[in-house]
Design a protein around this motif. Structure first.
Motif, PDB file in Angstrom:
ATOM      1  N   ILE A  48       0.840  -1.196   0.000  1.00 52.78           N
ATOM      2  CA  ILE A  48       0.000   0.000   0.000  1.00 52.78           C
ATOM      3  C   ILE A  48       0.872   1.242   0.000  1.00 52.78           C
ATOM      4  O   ILE A  48       1.887   1.301   0.702  1.00 52.78           O
ATOM      5  N   PHE A  49       0.479   2.230  -0.806  1.00 52.50           N
ATOM      6  CA  PHE A  49       1.264   3.458  -0.872  1.00 52.50           C
ATOM      7  C   PHE A  49       0.375   4.628  -1.285  1.00 52.50           C
ATOM      8  O   PHE A  49      -0.694   4.449  -1.875  1.00 52.50           O
ATOM      9  N   GLU A  50       0.828   5.840  -0.946  1.00 60.36           N
ATOM     10  CA  GLU A  50       0.203   7.066  -1.421  1.00 60.36           C
ATOM     11  C   GLU A  50       0.969   7.545  -2.657  1.00 60.36           C
ATOM     12  O   GLU A  50       2.175   7.777  -2.573  1.00 60.36           O
ATOM     13  N   PRO A  51       0.317   7.721  -3.798  1.00 67.19           N
ATOM     14  CA  PRO A  51       1.013   8.242  -4.970  1.00 67.19           C
ATOM     15  C   PRO A  51       1.676   9.597  -4.704  1.00 67.19           C
ATOM     16  O   PRO A  51       2.743   9.884  -5.243  1.00 67.19           O
ATOM     17  N   ILE A  52       1.018  10.408  -3.898  1.00 63.64           N
ATOM     18  CA  ILE A  52       1.605  11.656  -3.400  1.00 63.64           C
ATOM     19  C   ILE A  52       1.362  11.662  -1.893  1.00 63.64           C
ATOM     20  O   ILE A  52       0.218  11.762  -1.452  1.00 63.64           O
ATOM     21  N   VAL A  53       2.419  11.541  -1.119  1.00 62.64           N
ATOM     22  CA  VAL A  53       2.269  11.462   0.338  1.00 62.64           C
ATOM     23  C   VAL A  53       1.743  12.787   0.870  1.00 62.64           C
ATOM     24  O   VAL A  53       2.234  13.857   0.493  1.00 62.64           O
ATOM     25  N   GLY A  54       0.768  12.729   1.750  1.00 60.93           N
ATOM     26  CA  GLY A  54       0.160  13.943   2.277  1.00 60.93           C
ATOM     27  C   GLY A  54       0.750  14.387   3.592  1.00 60.93           C
ATOM     28  O   GLY A  54       1.896  14.830   3.663  1.00 60.93           O
ATOM     29  N   ALA A  55      -0.006  14.244   4.676  1.00 63.28           N
ATOM     30  CA  ALA A  55       0.368  14.814   5.964  1.00 63.28           C
ATOM     31  C   ALA A  55       1.658  14.238   6.531  1.00 63.28           C
ATOM     32  O   ALA A  55       2.398  14.935   7.224  1.00 63.28           O
ATOM     33  N   MET A 104      -6.187  11.503  -0.018  1.00 62.46           N
ATOM     34  CA  MET A 104      -5.845  12.924   0.040  1.00 62.46           C
ATOM     35  C   MET A 104      -5.469  13.484  -1.333  1.00 62.46           C
ATOM     36  O   MET A 104      -5.843  14.589  -1.687  1.00 62.46           O
ATOM     37  N   CYS A 105      -4.714  12.714  -2.112  1.00 60.66           N
ATOM     38  CA  CYS A 105      -4.164  13.234  -3.358  1.00 60.66           C
ATOM     39  C   CYS A 105      -5.070  12.998  -4.554  1.00 60.66           C
ATOM     40  O   CYS A 105      -4.818  13.528  -5.641  1.00 60.66           O
ATOM     41  N   GLY A 106      -6.136  12.196  -4.399  1.00 61.96           N
ATOM     42  CA  GLY A 106      -6.992  11.841  -5.511  1.00 61.96           C
ATOM     43  C   GLY A 106      -8.216  12.714  -5.674  1.00 61.96           C
ATOM     44  O   GLY A 106      -8.299  13.819  -5.138  1.00 61.96           O
ATOM     45  N   SER A 107      -9.185  12.224  -6.437  1.00 61.78           N
ATOM     46  CA  SER A 107     -10.441  12.930  -6.720  1.00 61.78           C
ATOM     47  C   SER A 107     -10.185  14.319  -7.295  1.00 61.78           C
ATOM     48  O   SER A 107     -10.924  15.262  -7.006  1.00 61.78           O
ATOM     49  N   GLY A 108      -9.119  14.448  -8.081  1.00 61.97           N
ATOM     50  CA  GLY A 108      -8.842  15.707  -8.771  1.00 61.97           C
ATOM     51  C   GLY A 108      -7.845  16.621  -8.114  1.00 61.97           C
ATOM     52  O   GLY A 108      -7.403  17.605  -8.732  1.00 61.97           O
ATOM     53  N   ARG A 109      -7.454  16.336  -6.901  1.00 61.41           N
ATOM     54  CA  ARG A 109      -6.583  17.251  -6.146  1.00 61.41           C
ATOM     55  C   ARG A 109      -5.261  17.518  -6.871  1.00 61.41           C
ATOM     56  O   ARG A 109      -4.732  18.636  -6.803  1.00 61.41           O
ATOM     57  N   SER A 110      -4.730  16.532  -7.561  1.00 57.17           N
ATOM     58  CA  SER A 110      -3.449  16.709  -8.233  1.00 57.17           C
ATOM     59  C   SER A 110      -3.604  17.091  -9.708  1.00 57.17           C
ATOM     60  O   SER A 110      -2.611  17.165 -10.433  1.00 57.17           O
ATOM     61  N   GLY A 111      -4.831  17.327 -10.141  1.00 54.02           N
ATOM     62  CA  GLY A 111      -5.070  17.776 -11.514  1.00 54.02           C
ATOM     63  C   GLY A 111      -5.638  16.719 -12.430  1.00 54.02           C
ATOM     64  O   GLY A 111      -6.144  17.032 -13.505  1.00 54.02           O
ATOM     65  N   THR A 112      -5.531  15.454 -12.050  1.00 54.19           N
ATOM     66  CA  THR A 112      -6.200  14.357 -12.745  1.00 54.19           C
ATOM     67  C   THR A 112      -7.101  13.666 -11.734  1.00 54.19           C
ATOM     68  O   THR A 112      -6.814  13.680 -10.538  1.00 54.19           O
ATOM     69  N   TRP A 113      -8.183  13.061 -12.209  1.00 55.75           N
ATOM     70  CA  TRP A 113      -9.127  12.528 -11.215  1.00 55.75           C
ATOM     71  C   TRP A 113      -8.477  11.449 -10.375  1.00 55.75           C
ATOM     72  O   TRP A 113      -8.615  11.436  -9.158  1.00 55.75           O
ATOM     73  N   ARG A 114      -7.766  10.542 -11.029  1.00 50.46           N
ATOM     74  CA  ARG A 114      -6.915   9.602 -10.291  1.00 50.46           C
ATOM     75  C   ARG A 114      -5.507  10.168 -10.265  1.00 50.46           C
ATOM     76  O   ARG A 114      -4.955  10.523 -11.306  1.00 50.46           O
ATOM     77  N   ALA A 115      -4.890  10.237  -9.111  1.00 52.46           N
ATOM     78  CA  ALA A 115      -3.515  10.746  -9.043  1.00 52.46           C
ATOM     79  C   ALA A 115      -2.577   9.897  -9.887  1.00 52.46           C
ATOM     80  O   ALA A 115      -1.643  10.412 -10.511  1.00 52.46           O
ATOM     81  N   LEU A 116      -2.822   8.585  -9.943  1.00 54.70           N
ATOM     82  CA  LEU A 116      -1.943   7.695 -10.688  1.00 54.70           C
ATOM     83  C   LEU A 116      -2.133   7.770 -12.203  1.00 54.70           C
ATOM     84  O   LEU A 116      -1.391   7.135 -12.952  1.00 54.70           O
TER      85      LEU A 116
END
Length: 441
Positions: free
Chosen positions: A203-210, A242-254
């Motif tokens: 398990i990993f975060e594509p973009i680590v948050g906090a 945290m990084c998904g649902s559009g937050r990074s500019g694409t709906w899926r961060a990956l």
């Protein structure tokens, strides 16, 4: 040791009375620009009239119907929308009330997948250091956040941790160019050492948050670890809470990395904070054995697929899509990040400004050359958070990103529909708070 402020660095919490767009207002008439969307939740700001109206209509009809008795147009509509936004790569969704629950379901689904295949020895999870996956016991077990784990040690799952994927803080002797290959080799060695017959998922975060202060993985990393997981029949779980649902500019961060995980967790931006909502998405490859052997996923809660929450999520995603807000995040995000970088460049203590889209992290260091952090007792990030809050800006201070105690970062994650002038206000007030905090050191 200096007493660290609680929460976001605020000693005395004001009482909120209303929100409007990117701003919040308290009982004293003070106005706060929500520069971090709370904890990167409020993708449409506050009190969006269309979202509020959709929720009100749903409440007028039926607030909630139990999932084992009824389906609903809100649930079916949101499911179809999310699956389409993900490009058809997932077939099933298990809804929940939070990101932690979404991760918990992901872990259970991974275990159930192997149980359905008669592989009951595959019970072990691998995660990364300096990661955060949630507050339930399972999600906390796969998190590497010392301050949040300490009180629960002894009752957590036995999880193996590999190195963080952080180009700013490289493993000793590893170059930035070789980082992805080094991390993939480390993961493979870990799986082999544990025994591939024992490892269920990574398990990993594509973009680590906090836990890291917005740390995107290096180019090529996601493809490399996916190849390792496929080689050893280990499921790949992407925590995009945290990084998904559009937050990074694409709906899926990956999407940025060109891969699809086996299981994906989303939450914060899914319903934008209007009603709590999380979801765990599952591919056909993972779901098929479960359905064949058990009939259904053995995870979920009383309020899974809550009708009004699904209506809120459907309304949020409709507005995001109709107003082409992800296009705005992709176009404006790099400029916004550059504006923050330029404004903070005068401070030697600002070591790194990084991120993607409207998910930006600032790391503060005592020495820019060595990247040594400030002492934990200084509480610099919380000091900056408190000063910015007093000046009418909400940012997200985080600590412990270096060794679990020391290391200061600030997260900026504004609403996707924040106006240009509001983004400029974030830059000005953040710079002022950093200047004030550093001047008092």
């Amino acid at each position: 040791m200096k007493k660290r402020p609680s929460g976001f660095g605020i000693e005395q919490l004001p009482r909120i009375v209303r929100g409007q767009g990117s701003y919040l207002f308290d009982t004293q008439g003070r106005r706060y620009l929500d520069g971090s969307g709370g904890p990167a939740v409020f993708c449409l700001g506050h009190a969006h009239p269309e979202v509020n109206a959709a929720i009100a209509r749903q409440f007028d009809e039926i607030a909630y119907a139990y999932r084992y008795l009824f389906t609903s147009s809100a649930l079916e509509g949101l499911t179809a929308t999310v699956l389409a936004l993900c490009g058809g790569d997932f077939t099933d969704i298990v809804y929940s009330g939070s990101g932690s629950e979404a991760v918990e379901s992901a872990l259970k689904i991974a275990l159930q997948h192997y149980a359905a295949r008669g592989m009951m020895d595959k019970r072990r999870f691998i995660a990364r250091r300096r990661s955060w996956h949630g507050n339930t016991l399972g999600a906390l077990s796969v998190s590497h956040f010392a301050q949040r784990r300490r009180a629960f040690e002894g009752s957590l799952l036995d999880v193996t941790f590999v190195s963080a994927a952080n180009e700013y803080r490289l493993p000793e002797g590893v170059s930035a160019e070789n980082l992805a290959g080094f991390l993939a080799a480390e993961l493979e060695q870990c799986i082999v050492s544990l025994g591939e017959e024992r490892v269920a998922a990574f398990i990993f975060e594509p973009i680590v948050g906090a836990a890291g202060g917005v740390v995107p993985a290096p180019d090529g990393y996601a493809r490399a670890i996916q190849a390792v997981c496929r080689k050893y029949d280990v499921l790949l779980i992407a925590d995009e809470v945290m990084c998904g649902s559009g937050r990074s500019g694409t709906w899926r961060a990956l999407e940025h990395d060109g891969i699809v995980p086996d299981i994906m967790c989303i939450a914060k931006g899914l319903a934008g904070g209007y009603i709590p909502l999380g979801a765990t998405l599952v591919t056909q490859r993972v779901a098929a054995p479960i359905k064949a052997e058990h009939g259904a996923f053995m995870t979920g809660h009383t309020f899974t697929g809550h009708t009004a929450a699904c209506a809120a999520g459907l309304a949020v995603q409709h507005v995001v899509g109709r107003d082409r807000l992800l296009e705005r995040v992709r176009a404006v995000g790099p400029k916004f990040q550059d504006a923050i970088r330029r404004s903070l460049s005068k401070f030697d203590e600002v070591g790194d400004v990084r991120g993607r889209g409207y998910f930006i992290g600032i790391e503060l260091v005592r020495d820019r050359r060595t990247r040594a952090p400030f002492p934990a007792e200084r509480g610099l990030s919380f000091d900056i958070g408190a000063r910015s809050f007093a000046d009418g800006l909400i940012c997200y201070p985080c600590a412990g990103n270096v060794d679990g105690a020391a290391g200061d970062t600030i997260i900026i994650a504004p609403p996707y529909n924040a106006a240009d002038g509001e983004l400029e206000e974030i830059v000005v007030k953040l710079t002022r708070a950093v200047d004030s905090a550093l001047s008092s050191s």
